[in-house]
Structures are given as structure tokens and as C-alpha cells.
Design a protein around this motif. Structure first.
Motif, PDB file in Angstrom:
ATOM      1  N   CYS A 197       0.814  -1.221   0.000  1.00  0.00           N
ATOM      2  CA  CYS A 197       0.000   0.000   0.000  1.00  0.00           C
ATOM      3  C   CYS A 197       0.849   1.273   0.000  1.00  0.00           C
ATOM      4  O   CYS A 197       0.303   2.379  -0.106  1.00  0.00           O
ATOM      5  N   GLY A 198       2.154   1.124   0.130  1.00  0.00           N
ATOM      6  CA  GLY A 198       3.033   2.298   0.164  1.00  0.00           C
ATOM      7  C   GLY A 198       2.964   3.052   1.473  1.00  0.00           C
ATOM      8  O   GLY A 198       3.256   4.255   1.520  1.00  0.00           O
ATOM      9  N   PHE A 199       2.587   2.348   2.544  1.00  0.00           N
ATOM     10  CA  PHE A 199       2.447   3.003   3.837  1.00  0.00           C
ATOM     11  C   PHE A 199       3.791   3.159   4.541  1.00  0.00           C
ATOM     12  O   PHE A 199       4.703   2.341   4.379  1.00  0.00           O
ATOM     13  N   GLN A 200       3.869   4.204   5.346  1.00  0.00           N
ATOM     14  CA  GLN A 200       4.956   4.397   6.299  1.00  0.00           C
ATOM     15  C   GLN A 200       4.334   4.596   7.676  1.00  0.00           C
ATOM     16  O   GLN A 200       3.270   5.205   7.800  1.00  0.00           O
ATOM     17  N   ASP A 201       4.995   4.080   8.685  1.00  0.00           N
ATOM     18  CA  ASP A 201       4.515   4.273  10.044  1.00  0.00           C
ATOM     19  C   ASP A 201       4.726   5.728  10.449  1.00  0.00           C
ATOM     20  O   ASP A 201       5.800   6.294  10.235  1.00  0.00           O
ATOM     21  N   MET A 202       3.709   6.343  11.041  1.00  0.00           N
ATOM     22  CA  MET A 202       3.780   7.755  11.423  1.00  0.00           C
ATOM     23  C   MET A 202       4.530   7.986  12.727  1.00  0.00           C
ATOM     24  O   MET A 202       4.723   9.128  13.138  1.00  0.00           O
ATOM     25  N   GLY A 203       4.962   6.895  13.400  1.00  0.00           N
ATOM     26  CA  GLY A 203       5.636   7.081  14.680  1.00  0.00           C
ATOM     27  C   GLY A 203       4.642   7.482  15.750  1.00  0.00           C
ATOM     28  O   GLY A 203       3.432   7.452  15.552  1.00  0.00           O
ATOM     29  N   PHE A 204       5.168   7.913  16.906  1.00  0.00           N
ATOM     30  CA  PHE A 204       4.259   8.259  17.999  1.00  0.00           C
ATOM     31  C   PHE A 204       4.995   8.995  19.101  1.00  0.00           C
ATOM     32  O   PHE A 204       6.219   8.967  19.188  1.00  0.00           O
ATOM     33  N   GLU A 205       4.206   9.655  19.944  1.00  0.00           N
ATOM     34  CA  GLU A 205       4.677  10.212  21.208  1.00  0.00           C
ATOM     35  C   GLU A 205       3.864   9.549  22.312  1.00  0.00           C
ATOM     36  O   GLU A 205       2.649   9.418  22.194  1.00  0.00           O
ATOM     37  N   GLY A 206       4.526   9.131  23.383  1.00  0.00           N
ATOM     38  CA  GLY A 206       3.818   8.485  24.477  1.00  0.00           C
ATOM     39  C   GLY A 206       4.353   7.097  24.740  1.00  0.00           C
ATOM     40  O   GLY A 206       5.443   6.731  24.299  1.00  0.00           O
ATOM     41  N   PRO A 207       3.592   6.265  25.451  1.00  0.00           N
ATOM     42  CA  PRO A 207       4.036   4.908  25.785  1.00  0.00           C
ATOM     43  C   PRO A 207       4.349   4.093  24.531  1.00  0.00           C
ATOM     44  O   PRO A 207       3.720   4.266  23.486  1.00  0.00           O
ATOM     45  N   GLU A 208       5.301   3.191  24.667  1.00  0.00           N
ATOM     46  CA  GLU A 208       5.746   2.390  23.523  1.00  0.00           C
ATOM     47  C   GLU A 208       4.683   1.409  23.058  1.00  0.00           C
ATOM     48  O   GLU A 208       4.552   1.140  21.854  1.00  0.00           O
ATOM     49  N   PHE A 209       3.914   0.853  24.010  1.00  0.00           N
ATOM     50  CA  PHE A 209       2.917  -0.158  23.680  1.00  0.00           C
ATOM     51  C   PHE A 209       1.515   0.434  23.810  1.00  0.00           C
ATOM     52  O   PHE A 209       1.269   1.283  24.662  1.00  0.00           O
ATOM     53  N   THR A 210       0.600  -0.041  22.961  1.00  0.00           N
ATOM     54  CA  THR A 210      -0.758   0.512  22.967  1.00  0.00           C
ATOM     55  C   THR A 210      -1.787  -0.418  23.586  1.00  0.00           C
ATOM     56  O   THR A 210      -2.935  -0.028  23.774  1.00  0.00           O
ATOM     57  N   CYS A 211      -1.398  -1.639  23.903  1.00  0.00           N
ATOM     58  CA  CYS A 211      -2.348  -2.614  24.436  1.00  0.00           C
ATOM     59  C   CYS A 211      -1.689  -3.419  25.544  1.00  0.00           C
ATOM     60  O   CYS A 211      -0.522  -3.810  25.419  1.00  0.00           O
ATOM     61  N   SER A 212      -2.422  -3.671  26.618  1.00  0.00           N
ATOM     62  CA  SER A 212      -1.907  -4.453  27.730  1.00  0.00           C
ATOM     63  C   SER A 212      -3.026  -5.315  28.285  1.00  0.00           C
ATOM     64  O   SER A 212      -4.172  -4.871  28.389  1.00  0.00           O
ATOM     65  N   ASN A 213      -2.695  -6.559  28.662  1.00  0.00           N
ATOM     66  CA  ASN A 213      -3.703  -7.403  29.291  1.00  0.00           C
ATOM     67  C   ASN A 213      -3.882  -7.078  30.771  1.00  0.00           C
ATOM     68  O   ASN A 213      -4.759  -7.628  31.438  1.00  0.00           O
ATOM     69  N   ARG A 214      -3.018  -6.192  31.311  1.00  0.00           N
ATOM     70  CA  ARG A 214      -3.118  -5.676  32.683  1.00  0.00           C
ATOM     71  C   ARG A 214      -3.180  -6.783  33.735  1.00  0.00           C
ATOM     72  O   ARG A 214      -3.876  -6.641  34.748  1.00  0.00           O
ATOM     73  N   ARG A 215      -2.462  -7.827  33.501  1.00  0.00           N
ATOM     74  CA  ARG A 215      -2.351  -8.877  34.507  1.00  0.00           C
ATOM     75  C   ARG A 215      -1.147  -8.617  35.390  1.00  0.00           C
ATOM     76  O   ARG A 215      -0.474  -7.602  35.259  1.00  0.00           O
ATOM     77  N   SER A 216      -0.859  -9.553  36.289  1.00  0.00           N
ATOM     78  CA  SER A 216       0.266  -9.386  37.204  1.00  0.00           C
ATOM     79  C   SER A 216       1.568  -9.338  36.425  1.00  0.00           C
ATOM     80  O   SER A 216       1.628  -9.690  35.238  1.00  0.00           O
ATOM     81  N   GLU A 217       2.620  -8.919  37.100  1.00  0.00           N
ATOM     82  CA  GLU A 217       3.915  -8.685  36.449  1.00  0.00           C
ATOM     83  C   GLU A 217       4.381  -9.874  35.621  1.00  0.00           C
ATOM     84  O   GLU A 217       4.819  -9.714  34.483  1.00  0.00           O
ATOM     85  N   GLU A 218       4.266 -11.087  36.156  1.00  0.00           N
ATOM     86  CA  GLU A 218       4.773 -12.272  35.463  1.00  0.00           C
ATOM     87  C   GLU A 218       3.930 -12.615  34.241  1.00  0.00           C
ATOM     88  O   GLU A 218       4.428 -13.203  33.281  1.00  0.00           O
TER      89      GLU A 218
END
Length: 307
Positions: free
Chosen positions: A126-147
Motif C-alpha cells: 500500500c506504500g504506507f509508512q509508520d507515522m511514529g508516535f509520542e507516548g508509551p511504547e505499547f498501545t495494548c496491555s492485558n493488565r495482569r500481574s507482572e509475570e
């Protein structure tokens, strides 16, 4: 989604409803903006936008990748198909449910290379380039315990070279959301401006949760028990109003302001939590923000009834 549309003041849009609690996608825009919907499914909305100043035409696609890895190829086939429809400067954004490289995942088993390769191939086609970002590196978390915690960058903004050259000041923000396991993805070329206005006094239903509210009201009227004249009624109302104003500002603070302050703290904590050791702190902040959001919702509902 209709309630959200009304609340944020966007008069126009297309809403593809969810099935139960899953799916659903929407494209909303301000009144007066020239937007032509070209196609849509439960996984995408494709439209052409005409710049109101320059007349420049460009394409926007809101996209949702199939969460089932066995059907992910269907998502990439859809993007390939959209790429063949017409050629305009193009921006495509959403939750693609896939990563482009192994470093975009933290925790859990390694992502299979062939799974990422399908996404990489369609991005290139598609000729796309990632626009990059400002903020946290990851956008999704399962929010479970550390392990057991897993974090991924599933949400992003992709754009063609022509679109990026036209909107050189555009930037992408990852904004942590307490009510979701995904960050909000904001594409903007403007600084956020806050408008300040004088607000009339409103008694907030949420104040009834606090015993102090009852005490202030009782104290305000104890010297006006007789109410021999209308002037005494006005005086009592003024004393009560001022007492509630001072208490709400000092003890409760402005709810919207508190939400913004705690969201800023949450954003900073998530961004700094490189080793997933601050999960309990993140969960507590989310709980506090959600309680404030409940208060804000009650206030909004109360005011909509008054209007």
C-alpha cells in the motif's frame, strides 16, 4: 456510540454497530467538512476528505484487524483490495491486531515471523509508512500481574508519502485510557487549546455522596429558620451556595481537572513502567479515574435533563 457522538458535538458520521460486546466502528466529523464515504464493513470505513481551505483531496481509512489469527489473512486481503480502488494521498489508522516486528511485543511467547510478515507485506504494497508516535511504547496491555503481563503495539497510524508531505506537522499521540486495555490513538496537527469560561452555579447530584454536603446545607439555613421575608430566603440561598462552592472547590476540586491530572500521572507511570513492576499502581490509578468518570457522567446526565 450515538451518545458519544452527541456528547462530543460531532453532527455527522457513520456508525457501524457492534454485535453484542464485540466489534463496532465509527467515523465522525464536524459539520461543514466535506467527507464522502466510499465503502464500509464491520472491519473498516473508507472515505475521501476534501480540505475546506485548499480543496486538497485525501483518503482516510479506519481499520480493525481480525482478532482471530486464523482469519487475519482476510484483513490483509481487504487492505490489498482497498489499495486497488483509487489512488489518493492516504492515511489508515486503527487497531490492526498485529505487530510489524518482534520488539513491538513485551512478555508472553514470541510472535511467529510468518504472522508478522503478512502485515509487513500489505503495508509495503500500500506504500504506507509508520507515522511514529509520542507516548508509551505499547498501545495494548492485558493488565495482569507482572509475570503474566503482555504488552503490544497493535494500534497505529500509517500514511503514504504524499499524505505525509502534505501534512508535515501531523503527529501521533498514544494516550493511556483507564477504561480500556488499549491506548487512544490521536492524529493531530494542532496544539490542544483549552477554553475557560465562567460557569453558573449548579448543585451536583454527586455531592449527595458526601456527608459534608448535608452539614453545609443544614448550617446555612439554621439562622434562617423563620423565613419571615423573601430577603431572608435569598440570603439563605446565597450563604448555602457560597458554602457549597468553597467546599466543592477545596475538598473535591473540579472533577474534570482532577481527571486530567490523574490521567497525566497514569500516562507518565505507564510510559515509565518498562519492566511491568508498577501494575498495582496503574490499576489503582485506573480505578480512581473511573470513579471520577462516574461522577462526571452523573453530572452530565443531570445537566442534560435540566437543559
Amino acid at each position: 456510540m450515538e451518545k458519544v457522538k452527541e456528547r462530543i458535538g460531532l453532527a455527522n458520521g457513520l456508525i457501524v454497530p457492534s454485535e453484542g460486546k464485540s466489534g463496532g466502528i465509527a467515523l465522525l466529523w464536524v459539520k461543514g467538512l466535506d467527507v464522502e464515504i466510499k465503502s464500509y464493513t464491520r472491519s473498516h470505513i473508507d472515505a475521501i476528505v476534501t480540505d475546506p481551505v485548499s480543496g486538497f483531496k485525501w483518503r482516510i481509512t479506519g481499520f480493525y484487524g481480525n482478532p482471530d489469527t486464523n482469519q487475519r489473512r482476510e484483513s490483509w486481503n481487504l487492505l490489498h483490495f482497498l489499495n486497488t480502488q483509487y489512488q489518493l494521498p492516504w492515511v489508515c489508522l486503527g487497531d490492526f491486531n498485529e505487530i510489524l516486528k518482534a520488539s513491538e511485543k513485551w512478555g508472553g511467547p514470541e510472535r511467529p515471523q510468518h504472522q508478522m510478515e503478512g502485515f509487513r507485506q500489505v503495508v509495503h504494497a500500500c506504500g504506507f509508512q509508520d507515522m511514529g508516535f509520542e507516548g508509551p511504547e505499547f498501545t495494548c496491555s492485558n493488565r495482569r500481574s507482572e509475570e503474566e503481563r503482555i504488552r503490544l503495539r497493535l494500534d497505529r497510524v500509517l500514511a503514504t508519502t504524499e499524505w505525509k508531505e502534505k501534512y508535515r506537522d501531523a503527529k501521533v499521540l498514544h494516550v493511556v485510557e483507564s477504561t480500556s486495555d488499549h491506548c487512544a490513538i490521536i492524529l493531530t496537527n494542532q496544539q490542544v487549546r483549552r477554553r475557560h469560561k465562567t460557569r453558573q452555579f449548579h448543585f451536583e447530584a454527586t455531592w449527595l455522596r458526601h456527608e459534608k454536603c448535608r452539614e453545609i446545607i443544614q448550617d446555612s439555613w439554621k439562622d434562617q429558620a423563620g423565613l419571615q421575608s423573601s430577603s431572608e430566603l435569598v440570603k439563605g440561598l446565597k450563604i448555602c451556595t457560597e458554602g457549597l462552592k468553597i467546599w466543592s472547590q477545596h475538598d473535591l476540586g473540579h472533577v474534570s481537572k482532577k481527571i486530567q491530572e490523574k490521567r497525566k500521572i497514569l500516562q507518565d507511570v505507564v510510559q515509565a513502567d518498562k519492566d511491568c513492576s508498577r501494575g498495582d499502581e496503574i490499576d489503582m490509578l485506573c480505578k480512581e479515574i473511573n470513579e471520577l468518570l462516574d461522577d462526571e457522567e452523573m453530572r452530565c446526565n443531570q445537566r442534560s435533563r435540566v437543559q
